[in-house]
Design an enzyme around this catalytic site. Sequence first.
Site, PDB file in Angstrom:
ATOM      1  N   ASP A 467      61.152  53.147  68.156  1.00 38.33           N
ATOM      2  CA  ASP A 467      62.227  53.080  67.160  1.00 38.33           C
ATOM      3  C   ASP A 467      63.267  52.019  67.543  1.00 38.33           C
ATOM      4  O   ASP A 467      63.299  51.532  68.692  1.00 38.33           O
ATOM      5  CB  ASP A 467      62.880  54.472  67.079  1.00 38.33           C
ATOM      6  CG  ASP A 467      63.441  54.794  65.709  1.00 38.33           C
ATOM      7  OD1 ASP A 467      63.660  53.870  64.925  1.00 38.33           O
ATOM      8  OD2 ASP A 467      63.685  55.990  65.450  1.00 38.33           O
ATOM      9  N   ASP A 532      62.682  56.527  56.104  1.00 38.36           N
ATOM     10  CA  ASP A 532      63.099  57.898  56.405  1.00 38.36           C
ATOM     11  C   ASP A 532      63.198  58.724  55.132  1.00 38.36           C
ATOM     12  O   ASP A 532      63.432  59.928  55.195  1.00 38.36           O
ATOM     13  CB  ASP A 532      64.467  57.889  57.111  1.00 38.36           C
ATOM     14  CG  ASP A 532      64.313  57.693  58.614  1.00 38.36           C
ATOM     15  OD1 ASP A 532      63.194  57.834  59.122  1.00 38.36           O
ATOM     16  OD2 ASP A 532      65.331  57.399  59.269  1.00 38.36           O
TER      17      ASP A 532
HETATM   18  C1  DGJ Z   1      64.990  57.044  62.859  1.00 37.45           C
HETATM   19  C2  DGJ Z   1      63.569  57.263  62.440  1.00 37.45           C
HETATM   20  O1  DGJ Z   1      63.298  56.569  61.283  1.00 37.45           O
HETATM   21  C3  DGJ Z   1      63.313  58.746  62.278  1.00 37.45           C
HETATM   22  O2  DGJ Z   1      62.008  58.960  61.819  1.00 37.45           O
HETATM   23  C4  DGJ Z   1      63.555  59.428  63.592  1.00 37.45           C
HETATM   24  O3  DGJ Z   1      62.608  58.996  64.526  1.00 37.45           O
HETATM   25  C5  DGJ Z   1      64.962  59.146  64.067  1.00 37.45           C
HETATM   26  N1  DGJ Z   1      65.238  57.749  64.108  1.00 37.45           N
HETATM   27  C6  DGJ Z   1      65.187  59.740  65.426  1.00 37.45           C
HETATM   28  O4  DGJ Z   1      66.412  59.418  65.936  1.00 37.45           O
END
Ligand code: DGJ
Length: 729
Positions: A467, A532
């Site tokens: 990430d 997300d």
């Molecule tokens: C952002 C990501 O897009 C989410 O899926 C998740 O992994 C969060 N970060 C975790 O902090």
Amino acid sequence: MPLLCGRATSDNTRDKMIESEDFIVLHGRESSLVFEKSSGGAPLWRYWGPRLPNGELKLASLESSRPVPSFSPDRNIPLSVFPTFGAGWFNQSGLLASRAGRSFVQDFTACSASADPDNNSLRLTLGDDVAKIRLLLDIELDRATDVLSVGTQLENMGDDPLDVQRLASAVLPLPAHLETVRYYTGRHNKEFVPHQENLASSVWCRENRRGLTSHDSFPGAMVASKRAQNQAGEVYAAQLAWSGNHVQTIEALDDGRRQWHLGEWLAPGELRLSPGATMTAPGVLATFSTRGYDGVAQNFHGAIRKRMTWPRGRMKPRRVHLNTWEAVYFDHDLEALTALADAAAEIGVERFVLDDGWFKNRNDDRAGLGDWEPDIGKYPDGLRPLADFVVEKGMEFGLWVEPEMVNPDSDLYRAHPEWALSITGREPITARNQLVLDLSRHEVADYLFTKIDTLLTTMPISYLKWDHNRDLTLAGGADGRAMYRKQTLAAYKLIDRIRTAHRDVEIEACAGGGGRIDAGIAEYTHRFWTSDNVDPVSRLGIQRGFLQFMPPELMGAHVGASPCHATGRSHSLDFRASVAVCGHLGVELDIQTLDAEENKTLKSWIAFYKRHRERLHKGSVWRGEAGEAIVWQAHGDENHWLLFVYCMEQTSSRFPPALLLPMAKGEADYRVQIIHASNAGDRPPPDARLFEQMRGVGAVFSGSWLRHGGLSLPAMTAESCVIFHGKAQ
Ligand code: DGJ
């Protein structure tokens, strides 16, 4: 000097590249390129467009075919493969550079071309003996995909440093008759928002200075005629293979054509080439199709598939994920997670990905990044018991990491505040309470490598979700210079180092959802977390944009909870799943909260996905719309496809529109069956006899009818999906 009327001849029985004294011609499947040699100067861009016939091409040199206009240099300065500033080219320059303010003009006068007909590729060496630079352009037109790749390297041949302010990765010619540009903007939770604008006489420009690919501006676009449609019309498309800052411009030229530049956006002083040094610009993928927006998308899918590097050289069937983020967020409890893993295995999940919240002091997003060891409060014996349980259940164990980041509240930052990107004298700017580590420092890269290597070596982890949850600000290195470019290259290098040490590990690229989706990082990773936002209505738009540039097997698509956490909207489980199965399927909810009926439904969708993933992931994708409320998508090939029809809203017409299906071959008959139909609510609309039959043995239609007359649709309620299966007989 080219002949007045040049010829480019070759054996006309083969699609071979043609090189004559005056021209070089490259043929793809549906497109051709023509370059004109230019007595020592950089070759001219004469043509990129519909496929020209094999064999002899007769055309006049540019110089012989246009007069010198008034108030102009006495020699023509046409669009070359790499136009530069200061010697008669007054449009955008591919290069802006100087030596401490001097030597600000570049003009290539010592150029040569070397062709490789077997690879349908060309290396152009462009030299400027006065500015003391050399540019190497590697141009390849892939016959299988029709994708043109351009690689650019700049070498400083002088004795002083060369300050580069701008370096295009590619300069592409566009014909005069195309009027529109289509591109994507967005933000976190709303990626791939499409825009279409008319091209005008002003320069069209998109710039991104966020330090990573960004949600805001995908580094690519399409240029087309206004009449271009999903499956018809001329479309030119290009994308930059780069995960940092970027810029693209389209500018009208004096001869009516346009030039399209794609490249890195460089911060002031960011790029200084020392004497003898060479830099490689990010690559560009570009393609042309007469088969509309889907034509260029299919070409890109082929090209990205070729560039992927899978463990053991081959993509395995894309495993169904359970990602813990929206199920538990930071609330990690070993017992609860073990129960979740158990329930996941029960419904057919194949990979359990433990998201954020597992490491030291990570109880919320204010602390812990940088300290990549399990939190002993939550995991007294480390992650091993959970990982072992997952593996015993027949699933793979995946782990979330965000290596490029550090929280000021972490042991790492307390020990090494100097490891974060910063500018002396300026207060650090946190975002999501975190700062960015300077990955170009070898001690930082070594620290991160060791931490991740230890996790991968000591536990059965076969997957990383990587990430990156913020944009870059105050991105200065130890020397006070801008670090954007170096940071992007260092991130690639770190991922590569980890992959070299752990060859079977797959990696998912994520940046707050879709903030780092691009062809550059695709070469190092195996999946994108698309957004997300898993609301199926939002996702349909986001996924259609994603599929314009990237193939479906890389598109992370999860079934989330209802109401959706990102939008607050509620949707049936069937509708959520019908949207997610088109990508690389996952589940992003606590399945233990589902009742028995829902659990069964989710299990049957997972089984559906497993049955069809080969077809969903390996063939072509077609996208379309019908009426005011239907969007559809087909996956497969002409002989065998799955067709997903989504009704977004009640239609105002009494009967649903018939769908014209471009993937049906005119000469074949197809047996078409409905393999799934889920109307929302418990009052299904009345069905017609045909659809009863199609739910059973299916109905046979001529391909030509499906193409031109269209497939009739059953009545559908809002936010529902019907899936058809079509097979040529
Ligand atoms: C952002 C990501 O897009 C989410 O899926 C998740 O992994 C969060 N970060 C975790 O902090």
